[in-house]
Design a protein around this motif. Structure first.
Motif, PDB file in Angstrom:
ATOM      1  N   GLY A 317      41.836  12.521   1.760  1.00 16.72           N
ATOM      2  CA  GLY A 317      40.845  13.326   2.474  1.00 16.72           C
ATOM      3  C   GLY A 317      40.159  14.309   1.519  1.00 16.72           C
ATOM      4  N   ILE A 318      40.959  14.947   0.686  1.00 13.69           N
ATOM      5  CA  ILE A 318      40.420  15.916  -0.280  1.00 13.69           C
ATOM      6  C   ILE A 318      39.482  15.218  -1.268  1.00 13.69           C
ATOM      7  N   LEU A 319      39.918  14.041  -1.732  1.00 15.18           N
ATOM      8  CA  LEU A 319      39.101  13.307  -2.710  1.00 15.18           C
ATOM      9  C   LEU A 319      37.801  12.812  -2.082  1.00 15.18           C
ATOM     10  N   GLN A 320      37.882  12.417  -0.823  1.00 13.85           N
ATOM     11  CA  GLN A 320      36.685  11.921  -0.143  1.00 13.85           C
ATOM     12  C   GLN A 320      35.676  13.051   0.040  1.00 13.85           C
ATOM     13  N   LYS A 321      36.177  14.190   0.476  1.00 14.83           N
ATOM     14  CA  LYS A 321      35.307  15.339   0.694  1.00 14.83           C
ATOM     15  C   LYS A 321      34.693  15.783  -0.648  1.00 14.83           C
ATOM     16  N   GLY A 322      35.537  15.854  -1.665  1.00 14.26           N
ATOM     17  CA  GLY A 322      35.054  16.276  -2.986  1.00 14.26           C
ATOM     18  C   GLY A 322      34.023  15.300  -3.536  1.00 14.26           C
ATOM     19  N   SER A 323      34.259  14.002  -3.318  1.00 10.99           N
ATOM     20  CA  SER A 323      33.323  12.995  -3.844  1.00 10.99           C
ATOM     21  C   SER A 323      31.966  13.131  -3.151  1.00 10.99           C
ATOM     22  N   LYS A 324      31.997  13.526  -1.898  1.00 10.86           N
ATOM     23  CA  LYS A 324      30.740  13.709  -1.159  1.00 10.86           C
ATOM     24  C   LYS A 324      29.993  14.925  -1.736  1.00 10.86           C
ATOM     25  N   ILE A 325      30.713  16.005  -1.946  1.00 11.43           N
ATOM     26  CA  ILE A 325      30.062  17.216  -2.489  1.00 11.43           C
ATOM     27  C   ILE A 325      29.513  16.912  -3.892  1.00 11.43           C
ATOM     28  N   ALA A 326      30.310  16.193  -4.698  1.00  8.71           N
ATOM     29  CA  ALA A 326      29.866  15.853  -6.059  1.00  8.71           C
ATOM     30  C   ALA A 326      28.621  14.964  -6.001  1.00  8.71           C
ATOM     31  N   SER A 327      28.608  14.025  -5.042  1.00  2.00           N
ATOM     32  CA  SER A 327      27.447  13.132  -4.919  1.00  2.00           C
ATOM     33  C   SER A 327      26.196  13.918  -4.553  1.00  2.00           C
ATOM     34  N   GLU A 328      26.366  14.906  -3.699  1.00  2.00           N
ATOM     35  CA  GLU A 328      25.197  15.715  -3.303  1.00  2.00           C
ATOM     36  C   GLU A 328      24.643  16.483  -4.497  1.00  2.00           C
ATOM     37  N   ALA A 329      25.544  17.055  -5.286  1.00  2.00           N
ATOM     38  CA  ALA A 329      25.097  17.796  -6.482  1.00  2.00           C
ATOM     39  C   ALA A 329      24.416  16.822  -7.447  1.00  2.00           C
ATOM     40  N   ALA A 330      25.018  15.633  -7.596  1.00  2.00           N
ATOM     41  CA  ALA A 330      24.480  14.638  -8.526  1.00  2.00           C
ATOM     42  C   ALA A 330      23.100  14.162  -8.074  1.00  2.00           C
ATOM     43  N   ALA A 331      22.920  14.021  -6.760  1.00  4.19           N
ATOM     44  CA  ALA A 331      21.637  13.533  -6.237  1.00  4.19           C
ATOM     45  C   ALA A 331      20.509  14.498  -6.597  1.00  4.19           C
ATOM     46  N   ILE A 332      20.799  15.788  -6.581  1.00 11.54           N
ATOM     47  CA  ILE A 332      19.764  16.783  -6.916  1.00 11.54           C
ATOM     48  C   ILE A 332      19.332  16.599  -8.380  1.00 11.54           C
ATOM     49  N   THR A 333      20.324  16.486  -9.281  1.00 10.54           N
ATOM     50  CA  THR A 333      19.976  16.291 -10.705  1.00 10.54           C
ATOM     51  C   THR A 333      19.192  14.993 -10.891  1.00 10.54           C
ATOM     52  N   LEU A 334      19.651  13.923 -10.231  1.00  9.72           N
ATOM     53  CA  LEU A 334      18.981  12.633 -10.448  1.00  9.72           C
ATOM     54  C   LEU A 334      17.555  12.632  -9.919  1.00  9.72           C
ATOM     55  N   ASP A 335      17.298  13.391  -8.853  1.00  4.77           N
ATOM     56  CA  ASP A 335      15.917  13.537  -8.387  1.00  4.77           C
ATOM     57  C   ASP A 335      15.064  14.157  -9.494  1.00  4.77           C
ATOM     58  N   GLU A 336      15.621  15.192 -10.124  1.00  7.10           N
ATOM     59  CA  GLU A 336      14.882  15.863 -11.211  1.00  7.10           C
ATOM     60  C   GLU A 336      14.679  14.918 -12.395  1.00  7.10           C
ATOM     61  N   VAL A 337      15.734  14.141 -12.676  1.00  7.57           N
ATOM     62  CA  VAL A 337      15.671  13.198 -13.799  1.00  7.57           C
ATOM     63  C   VAL A 337      14.577  12.152 -13.555  1.00  7.57           C
ATOM     64  N   ARG A 338      14.571  11.578 -12.350  1.00  5.83           N
ATOM     65  CA  ARG A 338      13.579  10.535 -12.035  1.00  5.83           C
ATOM     66  C   ARG A 338      12.169  11.098 -12.085  1.00  5.83           C
ATOM     67  N   LYS A 339      12.048  12.325 -11.597  1.00  8.35           N
ATOM     68  CA  LYS A 339      10.728  12.962 -11.611  1.00  8.35           C
ATOM     69  C   LYS A 339      10.280  13.151 -13.065  1.00  8.35           C
ATOM     70  N   ALA A 340      11.194  13.642 -13.902  1.00  2.00           N
ATOM     71  CA  ALA A 340      10.851  13.868 -15.311  1.00  2.00           C
ATOM     72  C   ALA A 340      10.486  12.550 -16.000  1.00  2.00           C
TER      73      ALA A 340
END
Ligand code: TRP
Length: 354
Positions: A317-340
């Motif tokens: 449960g902890i790993l699943q929740k953490g992976s979701k939070i990490a994915s959300e943070a990662a999605a923000i960076t990747l949006d910036e990366v794709r835009k750049a």
């Protein structure tokens, strides 16, 4: 400034005292320092799969074991984000973009790749993913815009590679990513804790580890079996400190406090070393001391571990929740990366499509 921290471990098995002094205790310190805004603790299952395509079941089990070890050592999932590498797809996307910013020759020259290559025994069958793993590590770090990465001394090339890739990316596409810095263990010995067999490194695959999960009986057995110096037959003979795992472990774990508590005949490790070098002190006495020192440090970890182990569901449960939070943070960076990189085609205003 509020720092972002990234740490990673391959799920090679349960964690050992080399992991503990080499990085885990530093992470706990960072977590509790109040100076870090986010701490990402990554279990690098995909990286472990590179050279072990036939051990999925083992790796799967070890992922939970590593998370249990994290918590037993004092990492708190309320304060640090525990996540599983394979669950954050953005890491692989960024790896893919990064692969164009390095050369094959550059990767072959990477010192960590070189030394790992000789250990892995791939011969002429080097998986392409293996040569690319420094790039994937750079993506792990850059995706979270980590300022700090906890590492051992021998992992510094990993950081160097990341800094180079980030610099190249920022030069080509604009300042999007962060150049990270290393956080090393406080003492040099903690970067290279030897194995119980005297090998230069403690490593799961060498079968020479003292695990955080070892029972007191097993701990004692492993310590007593350490071969300190085969040429020294009698107590009165001078002893050598070089390549002596017992003293390396004492260097890593022991301060004056432990002498007061367990070996008051000596004030500190320097005094004990002097006596040992001159001769006249029995190995068993030093080993018993080491046992007491390690037991005092590891026993609280082991008992927390025993409780945590009972509820694997909670761990997932902890790993699943953490992976979701990490994915959300990662999605923000990747949006910036794709835009750049100007590959954010469909984030443009609708007018483009008419
Ligand atoms: N290579 C690390 C290990 O063997 C795990 C790892 C993967 C890592 N990606 C990372 C460590 C990024 C630090 C930063 O344990």
């Amino acid at each position: 400034m509020e720092k972002i921290v990234l740490s990673g471990d391959r799920p090679t098995g349960p964690l050992h005292i080399g992991h503990y002094v080499g990085s885990l205790n530093k992470r706990v310190e960072l977590q509790n320092s109040g100076e870090c805004s986010k701490l990402f603790m990554m279990i690098a299952d995909t990286q472990e799969l590179i050279s072990h395509t036939d051990s999925q079941e083992r790796i799967r089990n070890h992922v939970a074991e590593v998370a249990i070890d994290y918590m037993a050592c004092g990492l708190n999932p309320e304060k640090s984000i525990f996540f599983v590498q394979s669950q954050v797809k953005e890491l692989f996307e960024l790896t893919c973009y990064f692969l164009n910013l390095v050369t094959l020759d550059g990767l072959r020259q990477n010192p960590t790749v070189k030394s790992e290559l000789s250990l892995q025994g791939f011969h002429d069958h080097i998986p392409a993913g293996f040569l690319a793993y420094p790039v994937s590590q750079a993506a792990d770090i850059a995706t979270f815009k980590a300022d700090l990465v906890t590492l051992r001394q021998d992992q510094l090339p990993l950081l160097q590679q990341t800094r180079e890739i980030v610099r190249t990316f920022n030069r080509c596409f604009g300042e999007v990513l962060t150049e990270p810095e290393a956080v090393l263990p406080s003492k040099p010995v903690c970067s290279k804790l030897p194995g119980t067999d005297g090998k230069a490194r403690m490593r799961n695959s060498f079968n020479n580890c003292i695990y955080l999960s070892d029972s007191p009986e097993l701990l004692k057995k492993k310590i007593m079996a350490i071969n300190t110096d085969p040429s020294r037959m009698k107590t009165k003979e001078p002893g050598f400190l070089d390549r002596n795992p017992v003293f390396a472990y004492l260097d890593a774990f022991c301060g004056e406090k432990q002498f007061k508590e367990f070996l008051p005949d000596y004030r500190n490790l320097e005094e004990l070393k002097e006596h040992f070098k001159k001769g006249g002190i029995n190995d068993v006495k030093i080993k018993n001391f080491l046992f007491n020192v390690l037991l005092a440090e590891l026993e609280p970890i082991r008992s927390r571990r025993q409780i945590l182990e009972k509820d694997k569901g909670q761990i997932y449960g902890i790993l699943q929740k953490g992976s979701k939070i990490a994915s959300e943070a990662a999605a923000i960076t990747l949006d910036e990366v794709r835009k750049a990189m100007k590959i954010d085609y469909f984030n443009m205003p609708v007018v483009y499509f008419t």
